[in-house]
Design a protein around this motif. Structure first.
Motif, PDB file in Angstrom:
ATOM      1  N   GLN A   1       0.831  -1.208   0.000  1.00  0.00           N
ATOM      2  CA  GLN A   1       0.000   0.000   0.000  1.00  0.00           C
ATOM      3  C   GLN A   1       0.865   1.257   0.000  1.00  0.00           C
ATOM      4  OE1 GLN A   1      -2.271  -1.011   3.497  1.00  0.00           O
ATOM      5  NE2 GLN A   1      -4.075  -1.568   2.283  1.00  0.00           N
ATOM      6  N   ILE A   2       1.988   1.168   0.739  1.00  0.00           N
ATOM      7  CA  ILE A   2       2.894   2.325   0.773  1.00  0.00           C
ATOM      8  C   ILE A   2       3.466   2.604  -0.619  1.00  0.00           C
ATOM      9  CG2 ILE A   2       5.141   3.108   1.615  1.00  0.00           C
ATOM     10  CD1 ILE A   2       4.413   1.906   4.309  1.00  0.00           C
ATOM     11  N   THR A   3       3.859   1.517  -1.300  1.00  0.00           N
ATOM     12  CA  THR A   3       4.375   1.697  -2.657  1.00  0.00           C
ATOM     13  C   THR A   3       3.348   2.393  -3.530  1.00  0.00           C
ATOM     14  OG1 THR A   3       5.520  -0.381  -2.364  1.00  0.00           O
ATOM     15  CG2 THR A   3       5.432   0.486  -4.583  1.00  0.00           C
ATOM     16  N   ARG A   4       2.099   1.983  -3.408  1.00  0.00           N
ATOM     17  CA  ARG A   4       1.061   2.599  -4.236  1.00  0.00           C
ATOM     18  C   ARG A   4       0.794   4.045  -3.816  1.00  0.00           C
ATOM     19  NH1 ARG A   4      -3.499  -1.725  -4.004  1.00  0.00           N
ATOM     20  NH2 ARG A   4      -2.297  -2.512  -2.229  1.00  0.00           N
ATOM     21  N   LEU A   5       0.914   4.299  -2.501  1.00  0.00           N
ATOM     22  CA  LEU A   5       0.767   5.679  -2.041  1.00  0.00           C
ATOM     23  C   LEU A   5       1.877   6.545  -2.641  1.00  0.00           C
ATOM     24  CD1 LEU A   5      -0.387   7.895  -0.249  1.00  0.00           C
ATOM     25  CD2 LEU A   5       0.977   7.001   1.641  1.00  0.00           C
ATOM     26  N   ASN A   6       3.110   6.012  -2.653  1.00  0.00           N
ATOM     27  CA  ASN A   6       4.219   6.751  -3.264  1.00  0.00           C
ATOM     28  C   ASN A   6       3.915   7.070  -4.723  1.00  0.00           C
ATOM     29  OD1 ASN A   6       5.706   6.723  -0.941  1.00  0.00           O
ATOM     30  ND2 ASN A   6       6.928   4.936  -1.507  1.00  0.00           N
ATOM     31  N   LEU A   7       3.293   6.110  -5.405  1.00  0.00           N
ATOM     32  CA  LEU A   7       2.947   6.354  -6.811  1.00  0.00           C
ATOM     33  C   LEU A   7       1.872   7.431  -6.920  1.00  0.00           C
ATOM     34  CD1 LEU A   7       3.111   2.707  -8.166  1.00  0.00           C
ATOM     35  CD2 LEU A   7       4.564   4.628  -8.840  1.00  0.00           C
TER      36      LEU A   7
ATOM     37  N   PHE B   1      10.158   9.452 -13.040  1.00  0.00           N
ATOM     38  CA  PHE B   1      11.300   8.576 -12.772  1.00  0.00           C
ATOM     39  C   PHE B   1      10.871   7.558 -11.723  1.00  0.00           C
ATOM     40  CE2 PHE B   1      12.798  12.606 -14.239  1.00  0.00           C
ATOM     41  CZ  PHE B   1      13.795  12.282 -15.148  1.00  0.00           C
ATOM     42  N   LEU B   2      11.009   6.307 -12.051  1.00  0.00           N
ATOM     43  CA  LEU B   2      10.582   5.268 -11.116  1.00  0.00           C
ATOM     44  C   LEU B   2      11.752   4.327 -10.859  1.00  0.00           C
ATOM     45  CD1 LEU B   2       7.105   4.487 -12.756  1.00  0.00           C
ATOM     46  CD2 LEU B   2       7.532   5.831 -10.693  1.00  0.00           C
ATOM     47  N   ASP B   3      12.216   4.290  -9.609  1.00  0.00           N
ATOM     48  CA  ASP B   3      13.338   3.416  -9.254  1.00  0.00           C
ATOM     49  C   ASP B   3      12.770   2.191  -8.537  1.00  0.00           C
ATOM     50  OD1 ASP B   3      15.850   2.427  -8.967  1.00  0.00           O
ATOM     51  OD2 ASP B   3      16.573   3.987  -7.609  1.00  0.00           O
ATOM     52  N   GLU B   4      12.733   1.091  -9.218  1.00  0.00           N
ATOM     53  CA  GLU B   4      12.173  -0.154  -8.713  1.00  0.00           C
ATOM     54  C   GLU B   4      10.809   0.042  -8.046  1.00  0.00           C
ATOM     55  OE1 GLU B   4      14.885  -2.772  -6.779  1.00  0.00           O
ATOM     56  OE2 GLU B   4      16.632  -1.642  -7.484  1.00  0.00           O
ATOM     57  N   PRO B   5       9.849   0.582  -8.799  1.00  0.00           N
ATOM     58  CA  PRO B   5       8.554   0.891  -8.182  1.00  0.00           C
ATOM     59  C   PRO B   5       7.790  -0.350  -7.739  1.00  0.00           C
ATOM     60  CG  PRO B   5       8.402   1.134 -10.552  1.00  0.00           C
ATOM     61  CD  PRO B   5       9.841   0.878 -10.246  1.00  0.00           C
ATOM     62  N   THR B   6       8.082  -1.488  -8.339  1.00  0.00           N
ATOM     63  CA  THR B   6       7.291  -2.665  -7.990  1.00  0.00           C
ATOM     64  C   THR B   6       8.017  -3.612  -7.035  1.00  0.00           C
ATOM     65  OG1 THR B   6       8.082  -3.736  -9.989  1.00  0.00           O
ATOM     66  CG2 THR B   6       5.947  -2.646 -10.118  1.00  0.00           C
ATOM     67  N   ALA B   7       9.232  -3.197  -6.581  1.00  0.00           N
ATOM     68  CA  ALA B   7       9.897  -4.020  -5.568  1.00  0.00           C
ATOM     69  C   ALA B   7       8.973  -4.077  -4.360  1.00  0.00           C
ATOM     70  CB  ALA B   7      11.232  -3.385  -5.180  1.00  0.00           C
ATOM     71  N   SER B   8       8.894  -5.226  -3.706  1.00  0.00           N
ATOM     72  CA  SER B   8       8.069  -5.406  -2.501  1.00  0.00           C
ATOM     73  C   SER B   8       6.568  -5.536  -2.767  1.00  0.00           C
ATOM     74  CB  SER B   8       8.293  -4.304  -1.452  1.00  0.00           C
ATOM     75  OG  SER B   8       7.438  -3.217  -1.670  1.00  0.00           O
ATOM     76  N   LEU B   9       6.177  -5.638  -4.029  1.00  0.00           N
ATOM     77  CA  LEU B   9       4.753  -5.871  -4.286  1.00  0.00           C
ATOM     78  C   LEU B   9       4.517  -7.358  -4.562  1.00  0.00           C
ATOM     79  CD1 LEU B   9       3.809  -2.940  -6.693  1.00  0.00           C
ATOM     80  CD2 LEU B   9       3.514  -3.089  -4.225  1.00  0.00           C
TER      81      LEU B   9
ATOM     82  N   THR C   1       6.344  10.481 -20.121  1.00  0.00           N
ATOM     83  CA  THR C   1       7.615   9.830 -20.409  1.00  0.00           C
ATOM     84  C   THR C   1       8.130   9.217 -19.108  1.00  0.00           C
ATOM     85  OG1 THR C   1       8.042  11.601 -21.969  1.00  0.00           O
ATOM     86  CG2 THR C   1       9.916  10.198 -21.372  1.00  0.00           C
ATOM     87  N   MET C   2       8.521   7.947 -19.176  1.00  0.00           N
ATOM     88  CA  MET C   2       8.952   7.316 -17.930  1.00  0.00           C
ATOM     89  C   MET C   2      10.335   6.705 -18.058  1.00  0.00           C
ATOM     90  SD  MET C   2       5.664   5.279 -16.453  1.00  0.00           S
ATOM     91  CE  MET C   2       4.013   5.916 -16.654  1.00  0.00           C
ATOM     92  N   ILE C   3      11.129   6.911 -17.023  1.00  0.00           N
ATOM     93  CA  ILE C   3      12.402   6.201 -16.898  1.00  0.00           C
ATOM     94  C   ILE C   3      12.196   5.231 -15.754  1.00  0.00           C
ATOM     95  CG2 ILE C   3      14.861   6.388 -16.454  1.00  0.00           C
ATOM     96  CD1 ILE C   3      14.345   7.965 -18.857  1.00  0.00           C
ATOM     97  N   TYR C   4      12.484   3.985 -16.012  1.00  0.00           N
ATOM     98  CA  TYR C   4      11.979   2.922 -15.167  1.00  0.00           C
ATOM     99  C   TYR C   4      13.115   1.952 -14.841  1.00  0.00           C
ATOM    100  CZ  TYR C   4       8.166  -0.370 -14.071  1.00  0.00           C
ATOM    101  OH  TYR C   4       7.269  -1.185 -13.457  1.00  0.00           O
ATOM    102  N   THR C   5      13.349   1.662 -13.588  1.00  0.00           N
ATOM    103  CA  THR C   5      14.301   0.592 -13.298  1.00  0.00           C
ATOM    104  C   THR C   5      13.564  -0.551 -12.621  1.00  0.00           C
ATOM    105  OG1 THR C   5      15.002   0.970 -11.024  1.00  0.00           O
ATOM    106  CG2 THR C   5      15.973   2.396 -12.702  1.00  0.00           C
ATOM    107  N   SER C   6      14.031  -1.735 -12.899  1.00  0.00           N
ATOM    108  CA  SER C   6      13.391  -2.896 -12.299  1.00  0.00           C
ATOM    109  C   SER C   6      14.317  -4.079 -12.474  1.00  0.00           C
ATOM    110  CB  SER C   6      12.062  -3.169 -12.998  1.00  0.00           C
ATOM    111  OG  SER C   6      11.554  -4.426 -12.584  1.00  0.00           O
ATOM    112  N   HIS C   7      14.218  -5.037 -11.562  1.00  0.00           N
ATOM    113  CA  HIS C   7      14.992  -6.267 -11.715  1.00  0.00           C
ATOM    114  C   HIS C   7      14.104  -7.400 -12.225  1.00  0.00           C
ATOM    115  CE1 HIS C   7      18.772  -4.809 -10.311  1.00  0.00           C
ATOM    116  NE2 HIS C   7      18.247  -4.347  -9.188  1.00  0.00           N
ATOM    117  N   ASN C   8      12.841  -7.041 -12.502  1.00  0.00           N
ATOM    118  CA  ASN C   8      11.913  -8.049 -12.988  1.00  0.00           C
ATOM    119  C   ASN C   8      11.877  -7.992 -14.519  1.00  0.00           C
ATOM    120  OD1 ASN C   8       9.646  -9.411 -13.888  1.00  0.00           O
ATOM    121  ND2 ASN C   8       8.418  -8.874 -12.089  1.00  0.00           N
ATOM    122  N   MET C   9      12.574  -8.944 -15.149  1.00  0.00           N
ATOM    123  CA  MET C   9      12.769  -8.868 -16.596  1.00  0.00           C
ATOM    124  C   MET C   9      11.479  -9.029 -17.387  1.00  0.00           C
ATOM    125  SD  MET C   9      15.751  -7.983 -17.147  1.00  0.00           S
ATOM    126  CE  MET C   9      16.001  -7.181 -15.592  1.00  0.00           C
ATOM    127  N   GLN C  10      10.580  -9.828 -16.829  1.00  0.00           N
ATOM    128  CA  GLN C  10       9.314 -10.023 -17.514  1.00  0.00           C
ATOM    129  C   GLN C  10       8.535  -8.716 -17.555  1.00  0.00           C
ATOM    130  OE1 GLN C  10       7.532 -13.349 -15.642  1.00  0.00           O
ATOM    131  NE2 GLN C  10       6.371 -13.905 -17.479  1.00  0.00           N
TER     132      GLN C  10
END
Ligand SMILES: Nc1ncnc2c1ncn2[C@@H]1O[C@H](COP(=O)(O)OP(=O)(O)OP(=O)(O)O)[C@@H](O)[C@H]1O
Ligand SMILES: [Mg+2]
Lengths: 254, 261
Positions: A140-146, A158-166, A188-197
C-alpha cells in the motif's frame, strides 16, 4: 517540437572518488516513451536517476529534461516531473490524506482534494485515506508513493524499482495502472526494475548498464535478437557475468 | 511561495497534533525545568537578595526561547530525514530557502508557546512576572529567536553532512554557546579573555539587558542594535554553511542515503 526528446542525457559521468558509477552515458527518451534502465546491482541505475533529478551533481555531462537544461532550470523542471522509489517514503506518522495534501500544496495543485481521490481510486487504496501511513502494508505504501508521484500530473516520471516489494497480483495491478496513465497522458517514464518479464511488457525501449557503461540498448525485441536469446533473463545474466553483451549462446559455451 | 511554506508548516503541525510525545516536548520539558529553577529560587529567596534571584528564572525562560527556536529548525528537518521523506521534498518545487523558512516558522510557534506557558506558570507559582521587563520583552525575544534560527541552520548543515553521527549535536550546540551568553550571571563573572567572546554572541546582550531592566528599570538600547547586527551576520554565516554542506552532499550523492544508514 515533435523531434525534441523529452529527456536527453549526454556524456553523463559521475565519479565517487576512485569509483566511476556512471561513465560517459548518453541516451534520450522521446515523449510518452517508457525507457527501462536495467543492469546488475551497482550498475549505476539509481545514480543515473538521481543525477537526472538533480539530487546528485554530475562530474561531467549535460542533462536536458522537457527541453530545459537541468542545471539552470531545475525548479521549473521539478514542477513537471516526479519520482517514486521503493526506498523512500512519506512520513509514517501522518495520515495518507495529510501526506498527499501537503504534497499537493507543494506542487500548487488546484482541486487537490479531488485529484487525491482520483489517484487513490486508480491505485485501489481509497479506503486508506484516513489511515496513518505507518499502518499501511508495504504494498500500500508503494502505491501511495505512486499516487504522490502522479499528483502533479507529471510530463516525465522517474521510477526506481517501483514494484519491488509488491506481491505479483498487486504488481500486476500497478503495471496496469501505470500503463493506463501513460497511454492517457503520454507521460515519459524512466523505469528501473529487476523483474525482466515486467520490463519486457512495460518498456518501449531498454538500456542495459554495467559498471556505469551502456552495454546494450534497443527495444526488448532488438536486444533479444542481437543477443540471439529467447529471454531477457538470459540476457541479463550474461551481462551481469561478462560485463558486456556477448552472444548469449556463445557465452554459454565458455 | 507562501503556499509551499504553509504546506510545510502544516506538515509539521499534523505531526504535533498526532503525537503526544512530540507536543510534550513543547510543554513538558520546559515546565520541568521551570519547576527546578523555581523551587531553587524559592529556597534562595529566603536567604539571599531577591533581585538577583529573579535573574535565574528570567534567564531560564529566555534561554528556553533560544533553545526551542534552534530545536524547532533542527528537529523539523531531522524528522524528514528519519521519515525518508527528504528526497520527496528535494524533488518537489520548493526551494531550500522555503524549506528553511518553514522550519523557522516552527521555531516562532514553539518559542511563543514556551514563553506563554512558562511566563504564566512562573507568575502563578513563583510570583515572577516576566512582563516587568516591559516593552523590551519583544525585541529581546526576537533577538533570541533569530539567533536560534542561525544556530539551527548551522546545526542542520552538520546533520545534512554527517547524518546520524551529528545527531547528538542537535541537542548539544546550544549548550556550546550557553556558558558564554551569560544566561544566569553577568558577563563580569567571566574571565577577561572570555568576555570579548561573550560580546560576539547576540544572546549575551539580551541576558545582560534583561538584568539591567530588572535591577534599574532601563537598559542601553544601543546594545539591541549590536545584537540585531550580529544576528544578521550569524544568519548569513549559517545559511552559507548550510548551502556549502548541501553542495558537498549533492556532490557525494549522500542526499538519498540520509536516513537509511
Ligand atoms: N553516494 C555514493 N558514494 C559512493 N559510492 C556510491 C554512492 N552511490 C552509489 N555508489 C556506488 O556507485 C555504484 C552504482 O550504484 P547505484 O546505486 O547507482 O547502482 P544500481 O544500479 O542502482 O544498483 P541496484 O540494482 O543495487 O539498485 C555502486 O558501486 C555504488 O556502490
Ligand atoms: Mg538502485
Amino acid at each position: 517540437m515533435p523531434d525534441t526528446p523529452a529527456i536527453s542525457v549526454e556524456l553523463l559521468t559521475k565519479r565517487f572518488g576512485d569509483l566511476t558509477a556512471v561513465n560517459g552515458v548518453s541516451f534520450s527518451a522521446s515523449k510518452g516513451e517508457i525507457l527501462g534502465l536495467l543492469g546488475p546491482n551497482g550498475a549505476g541505475k539509481t545514480t543515473t536517476i538521481q543525477l537526472m533529478l538533480g539530487l546528485t551533481t554530475p562530474t561531467y555531462g549535460d542533462i536536458t529534461i522537457l527541453g530545459q537544461d537541468l542545471r539552470r532550470h531545475r525548479r521549473d523542471i521539478l514542477k513537471r516531473v516526479n519520482f517514486a522509489s521503493a526506498y523512500i517514503s512519506l512520513p509514517s506518522n501522518l495520515t495518507v490524506e495529510e501526506n498527499l495534501t501537503v504534497f499537493s500544496r507543494l506542487y500548487g495543485i488546484r482541486n487537490g482534494r479531488r485529484r487525491i481521490g482520483e489517484l487513490l481510486e486508480q491505485f485501489e487504496i481509497s479506503h486508506t485515506l484516513k489511515q496513518v501511513t505507518g499502518a499501511l502494508s508495504s504494498g500500500q505504501i508503494t502505491r501511495l508513493n505512486l499516487c504522490k508521484a502522479f499528483l502533479n500530473d507529471p510530463d516525465a516520471l522517474f521510477l526506481d524499482e517501483p514494484t519491488a516489494s509488491l506481491d505479483p497480483d498487486i504488481a500486476d495491478k500497478v503495471r496496469t495502472a501505470l500503463g493506463e496513465i501513460q497511454r492517457e497522458r503520454g507521460v515519459t517514464m524512466i523505469y528501473t526494475s529487476h523483474n525482466m518479464q515486467e520490463v519486457e511488457t512495460m518498456c518501449d525501449r531498454v538500456i542495459f548498464l554495467s559498471r556505469g557503461n551502456i552495454v546494450a540498448q534497443g527495444t526488448p525485441a532488438e536486444v533479444l535478437k542481437s543477443a540471439r536469446s529467447e529471454s531477457m533473463e538470459e540476457v541479463f545474466i550474461a551481462i551481469a557475468r561478462n560485463g558486456a553483451l556477448k552472444d548469449v549462446a556463445e557465452a554459454e559455451g565458455d | 511561495m507562501w503556499l509551499r511554506v504553509g504546506a510545510m508548516v502544516a506538515r509539521y503541525m499534523y505531526l504535533y497534533r498526532r503525537s503526544l510525545a512530540r507536543s510534550g516536548e513543547v510543554f513538558f520539558w520546559p515546565v520541568m525545568e521551570l519547576l527546578v529553577w523555581g523551587f531553587l529560587m524559592t529556597y534562595l529567596r529566603r536567604h539571599m537578595l531577591p533581585s538577583a534571584i529573579v535573574w535565574l528564572l528570567g534567564g531560564m525562560i529566555f534561554w528556553d526561547v533560544l533553545y526551542r527556536s534552534q530545536q524547532a529548525i533542527t528537529l523539523s528537518l531531522s524528522e524528514d530525514i528519519w521519515a525518508k521523506n527528504l528526497i520527496n521534498l528535494f524533488i518537489a518545487p520548493i526551494s531550500v530557502f522555503e524549506l528553511l523558512l518553514a522550519t523557522c516558522f516552527m521555531g516562532v510557534i514553539k518559542a511563543t508557546i514556551t514563553i506563554l506557558v512558562l511566563g504564566t506558570l512562573a507568575s502563578v507559582l513563583y510570583a515572577f512576572d516576566i512582563l516587568t521587563i516591559g516593552a523590551a520583552l519583544l525585541p529581546f525575544m526576537l533577538v533570541l529567536l533569530l539567533f536560534g534560527w542561525a544556530l539551527g541552520t548551522f546545526t542542520m548543515g552538520l546533520i545534512l553532512r554527517f547524518g546520524k553521527a551529528a545527531e547528538a549535536l542537535v541537542w548539544g550546540i546550544p549548550f556550546l554557546v550557553q556558558p558564554f551568553s551569560a544566561v544566569f550571571y553577568p558577563v563580569d563573572v567571566l574571565p577577561q579573555p572570555l568576555r570579548a567572546g561573550a560580546y560576539l554572541l547576540p544572546s549575551t546582550y539580551v541576558f545582560e539587558g534583561m538584568r539591567a531592566v530588572v535591577s534599574h528599570g532601563t537598559f542601553d538600547i544601543r546594545t539591541l542594535g549590536i545584537a540585531f547586527g550580529l544576528n544578521l551576520v550569524y544568519l548569513g554565516l549559517g545559511s552559507l554553511f548550510f548551502g556549502l554542506m548541501l553542495r558537498i552532499v549533492r556532490e557525494r550523492g549522500h542526499l538519498s542515503r540520509l536516513g537509511m544508514e
